[in-house]
Design a protein around this motif. Structure first.
Motif, short mmCIF file in Angstrom:
data_model
loop_
_atom_site.label_atom_id
_atom_site.label_comp_id
_atom_site.label_asym_id
_atom_site.label_seq_id
_atom_site.Cartn_x
_atom_site.Cartn_y
_atom_site.Cartn_z
N PRO A 124 -15.91 -45.02 -34.51
CA PRO A 124 -16.85 -44.00 -35.00
C PRO A 124 -16.15 -42.97 -35.88
O PRO A 124 -15.03 -42.56 -35.60
N PRO A 130 -22.25 -33.17 -36.71
CA PRO A 130 -22.72 -34.48 -37.19
C PRO A 130 -23.48 -34.37 -38.53
O PRO A 130 -24.67 -34.67 -38.61
N LYS A 141 -19.85 -38.74 -35.63
CA LYS A 141 -20.02 -38.27 -34.25
C LYS A 141 -19.45 -36.85 -34.16
O LYS A 141 -18.40 -36.57 -34.75
#
Ligand SMILES: Cc1cc2nc3c(=O)[nH]c(=O)nc-3n(C[C@H](O)[C@H](O)[C@H](O)COP(=O)(O)O)c2cc1C
Length: 363
Positions: A124, A130, A141
């Protein structure tokens, strides 16, 4: 220029940065040529830098954004500073540049949101908040405490590897990436102790700097390449930039600044940081000179200083300590040697087409 005048040329006066003597004022700033092999600098990467060393350059900043963590996907061929195998590969590059009296540093970073999830190990993408970066289009993330702890430790161990490889110093990238992502209101809307006031926004930076210093000691050269003014309604301005610099300087842990003005989240903005063909020469030189005058820190800077006369002016007028001519050295790695020999007219000029930048995303 007559030979006596050439001897006194401000561009060819040595410069002392801490213990390091640089033979002249010309440098190539960090840029990833996308020549890495499995994240390591192989023969092509090495020869690319050695050629500039042979051409008389004083300092080559290797890598463009060598990544400190595995979860910072390498979207443009970035070197993997988190791998132990990088040490001998870099050592070879450093030794061969040193043979030609050229100092070698490296830029390290965590790319934050400025990458794509579908590179490297498909981990991620992380950012303080975000908020998507238009250029690379990942949905990051929101970084969590345990990510922060891990990444701080990654910066420290990457720094130790760079020191073990014999590099002359490290430049921490802080514009458009994770570190300065915390500084900017455009990318940090947190309400915990990493958001809000400037102390909180600098918390991650201090953790990184402290950990790196513990790892490499007080003598090793560490500097910041940073946005000192995001020149953006969503970001921070020059006043905040100067305050960040003051606080970084007050830590007593930084040795140089490499000044950036602007933001890089989209290509139109990027073209003001890396000005292209037809745009004005040296648009941020005076701004950088002001920072040098106000902070008394050693200042490096590059942005379309693509001819020797402008570079000489930057040094002669005390605007910079080291002048970056980066794309100019891609076009002709022998700028210093030719200038010193009075063969300036034989330099192959950079036209600013910036194909060099486009092609790093093709690899
Ligand atoms: C191919 C390419 C890749 C670059 N990658 C980085 C990078 O990873 N990190 C960085 O700080 N700057 C990067 N830059 C910006 C350069 O360091 C420099 O600031 C820019 O080219 C403007 O200087 P110049 O006009 O002398 O070329 C890159 C530039 C080019 C051309």
């Amino acid at each position: 220029m007559a030979s006596a005048a050439r001897e006194n040329d401000p561009l060819f006066q040595p410069y002392q940065l801490k213990h390091l003597i640089l033979r002249n004022r010309l440098m190539s700033t960090a840029h990833e040529p996308n020549y890495s092999e499995n994240g390591l600098p192989g023969e092509r990467y090495r020869l690319y830098h050695v050629e500039k060393a042979k051409g008389g350059l004083a300092l080559t900043m290797t890598a463009g954004s060598a990544i400190v963590s595995q979860d910072s996907p390498p979207s443009f061929g970035n070197l993997h500073a988190y791998k132990d195998e990088i040490v001998p590969a870099l050592r070879q590059l450093v030794d061969q540049c040193h043979d030609h009296d050229c100092a070698v540093m490296i830029q390290i970073t965590h790319l934050g949101r400025r990458t794509g999830w579908n590179h490297g190990d498909w981990l991620p993408v992380l950012a303080p908040s975000p908020i998507r970066e238009p250029a690379h289009r990942s949905f990051p993330k929101e970084i969590e405490d345990w990510d922060i702890d891990r990444i701080v430790a990654d910066y420290a161990s990457a720094a130790a590897r760079m020191q073990a490889a014999g590099l002359d110093g490290i430049e921490i990238e802080a514009y458009g990436h994770l570190l300065d992502g915390f500084w900017s209101p455009a990318t940090n809307i947190r309400d915990d102790n990493y958001g809000g006031n400037l102390d909180n926004r600098l918390r991650f930076t201090y953790l990184v700097l402290d950990a790196m210093r513990k790892s490499v000691g007080p003598d090793f050269i560490i500097g910041f390449r940073m946005a000192a003014d995001e020149a953006w309604s969503e970001g921070f301005g020059a006043e905040t930039g100067m305050e960040i610099i003051r606080r970084l300087k007050a830590t007593g842990q930084i040795d140089f600044l490499n000044i950036i003005r602007g933001h890089i989240d989209q290509d139109a903005a990027l073209s003001k940081v890396i000005p292209i063909s037809g745009m004005a020469s040296a648009p941020h030189l005076d701004f950088s000179g002001n920072i040098r005058a106000n902070t008394k820190l050693p200042v490096f800077h590059a942005a379309k200083i693509d001819d020797i006369a402008t570079a000489r002016h930057a040094i002669a007028e005390g605007k910079l300590d080291m002048v970056g001519m980066t794309r100019a050295h891609i076009a002709d790695p022998y700028i210093a040697t030719k200038t010193r020999a009075g063969r300036e007219t034989e330099i192959r000029p950079c036209v600013g087409a910036t194909y060099c930048l486009d092609r790093i995303y093709e690899g």
